[in-house]
Write an enzyme that holds these catalytic residues in place. Structure first.
Site, short mmCIF file in Angstrom:
data_model
loop_
_atom_site.label_atom_id
_atom_site.label_comp_id
_atom_site.label_asym_id
_atom_site.label_seq_id
_atom_site.Cartn_x
_atom_site.Cartn_y
_atom_site.Cartn_z
N CYS A 121 8.28 0.66 -0.45
CA CYS A 121 7.79 0.71 0.93
C CYS A 121 6.27 0.65 0.98
O CYS A 121 5.69 0.16 1.95
CB CYS A 121 8.31 1.96 1.64
SG CYS A 121 7.91 3.50 0.79
N HIS A 424 7.46 8.23 2.54
CA HIS A 424 7.80 6.87 2.94
C HIS A 424 6.64 6.25 3.71
O HIS A 424 5.94 6.93 4.45
CB HIS A 424 9.06 6.91 3.81
CG HIS A 424 9.55 5.56 4.24
ND1 HIS A 424 9.94 4.59 3.35
CD2 HIS A 424 9.71 5.02 5.48
CE1 HIS A 424 10.33 3.51 4.02
NE2 HIS A 424 10.18 3.75 5.30
#
Length: 473
Positions: A121, A424
């Protein structure tokens, strides 16, 4: 993501003596993971034998395991098959979510997501942000593609494999192909496997599937793109490439590690570093090129407040910029070597911006080291979506035009979670007047209010004059 059955049901102690050189396919599952061999085991395990009654335990799905002998990684076929089924359902259901109502009519969202290849990510957020910086993205998309191979493989698609050498990879080419794929209006997410493979080849720090720092990746990416462009691309000299692209102007080049490229022409700025000896008053000036500015979040905004405690002033981006450019007295560990005093002395330091870049990249230092850990500063920093005025930080503001110091936000990278090695990354970016939220393979339309509430980690501001096209690169 790991299969929950591996830790409780599988225990494998590989005998390295049996695999001195590895098998040809380097896979085993009481056989080999070749041509769907392990998958066949899994499918056969689901078919009951005739006149055979299954027990309650056997009624549950069988989990056939295969192992990569080179890395000793173990994979569960049932878990993988279940993930593929879920991915299919998600992709099919996302087709309807990629429709947007504009002026009463329904149109498809042209943005494309990026598949997460395993904690990638950090890379996806940076790629999506850079793809929405028009000057930068257009340059790479207009580069010539790598020539097709000759002979028997002519016309076939080229796939990178681990047997290829370092000379067979090009970061610029894979970056170009990725940018081209992101705005073709595809309804399915693009998999940046080839680009990630090249990253593994030329950036050893990012090998593996552990979480990485998005800012660190961005710096490595820009530096390596810059170096590869300096040496030429696809047999075309770098000078010829720059001449073909009319958007590059010699007046806007900032040289970092050699000759200028599109990376330094767009992101490159110049800082003036002034150091004054507090003993004799000697002043030292140094000019440093930069591709981004790393800003501390002032300490007075870092303390966490309890529920009963009144909320204090909100930290703004201007506070961070002021902290970066304010006069600072260096501590005992950073004594300045004064050439007049001929020894290390106490001194002050101050930064001025001598030249602003076309795209101003601001990195907020949200991670800092304590005794043994790297903690995160989760303070919200207020930032403008339009009209960031950088004139007061310039060394010679009187030489700047009335609007040449104004910047508008183009993209934001956000880190969700508590630590740099976890959490994330997602990104917000504006394209053709609309804001999008990029969360790996998922792309959704959002609004300015949502963007403004994000706890930004990296901010990309585009010079207003460049955006309207009055002063192209």
């Amino acid at each position: 993501m790991e299969c929950p059955h591996l830790s409780s049901s599988v225990c494998i102690v590989p005998d390295s003596a049996k695999f001195p050189n590895g098998s040809p396919s380097s896979w085993c599952c009481s056989g080999e993971y070749v041509n769907g061999h392990a998958k066949k085991h899994y499918e056969d395990a689901q078919i009951p034998l005739p006149n055979h009654k299954r027990s309650e335990k056997q009624e549950k799905a069988q989990h056939t395991v295969c192992m990569d002998c080179s890395s000793y990684s173990t994979y569960c076929s049932a878990f993988t098959a279940d993930r593929h089924r879920k991915r299919k359902l998600l992709e099919n259901s996302s087709l309807n979510s990629k429709l947007l109502k504009v002026n009463g009519s329904t149109t498809a969202i042209c943005a494309t997501g990026l598949r997460n290849l395993g904690n990638t990510c950090f890379m996806n957020a940076i790629l999506q942000s850079l793809s929405n910086i028009e000057q930068f993205c257009c340059y790479f998309k207009e580069l010539p593609a790598v020539e097709l191979r000759n002979g028997k493989t002519a016309g076939r698609r080229t796939y990178h494999t681990r047997s290829q050498g370092d000379n067979n990879v090009s970061l610029v080419e894979e970056f170009r192909k990725t940018l081209c794929a992101l705005w073709q209006g595809s309804q399915t997410a693009f998999s940046p496997e080839s680009l990630f493979y090249v990253v593994w080849k030329i950036m050893p720090n990012f090998r593996g599937y552990q979480q990485q720092d998005a800012h660190e990746f961005m710096r490595y990416l820009l530096d390596h793109l810059h170096l590869e462009l300096q040496g030429g691309f696809n047999g075309v000299p770098r000078s010829a490439i720059l001449q073909e692209n009319s958007t590059l102007s010699a007046n806007n080049k900032c040289c970092i590690n050699g000759a200028s490229t599109v990376v330094t022409a767009i992101f490159g700025g110049i800082l003036q570093n002034e150091v004054n000896c507090l003993i004799c008053g000697t002043e030292s000036r140094k000019f440093d090129p930069f591709l981004d500015l790393s800003l501390d979040i002032p300490s007075q905004f870092r303390s966490k407040r309890s529920k009963n405690q009144e909320s204090g002033p909100v930290c703004s981006l201007r506070d961070c910029l002021r902290s970066f450019t304010d006069l600072e007295e260096l501590d005992e560990t950073e004594l300045y070597m004064c050439h007049k005093c001929k020894k290390k002395q106490k001194s002050t330091k101050k930064f001025w911006i001598q030249k602003l870049p076309k795209v101003l990249c601001l990195h907020l230092k949200r991670f800092h080291w304590t005794a043994y850990l790297r903690n995160k500063v989760d303070t919200y920093v207020e930032f403008p979506l339009r009209g960031l005025d950088m004139k007061c930080y310039l060394l010679e503001p009187e030489n700047s035009g009335p609007e040449s110091c104004l910047y508008d936000l183009a993209a934001v990278v956000v880190h969700h979670g508590s630590g740099v090695g976890s959490g994330h990354y997602t990104a917000y970016a504006t394209h053709e007047g609309r804001w999008f939220h990029f969360n790996d393979s998922t792309v959704t339309v959002t609004d300015e209010e949502t963007v403004g509430k994000a706890k930004a980690y990296i901010l990309f501001y585009v010079e207003r004059q460049a955006r309207v096209g009055s002063d192209k690169l």
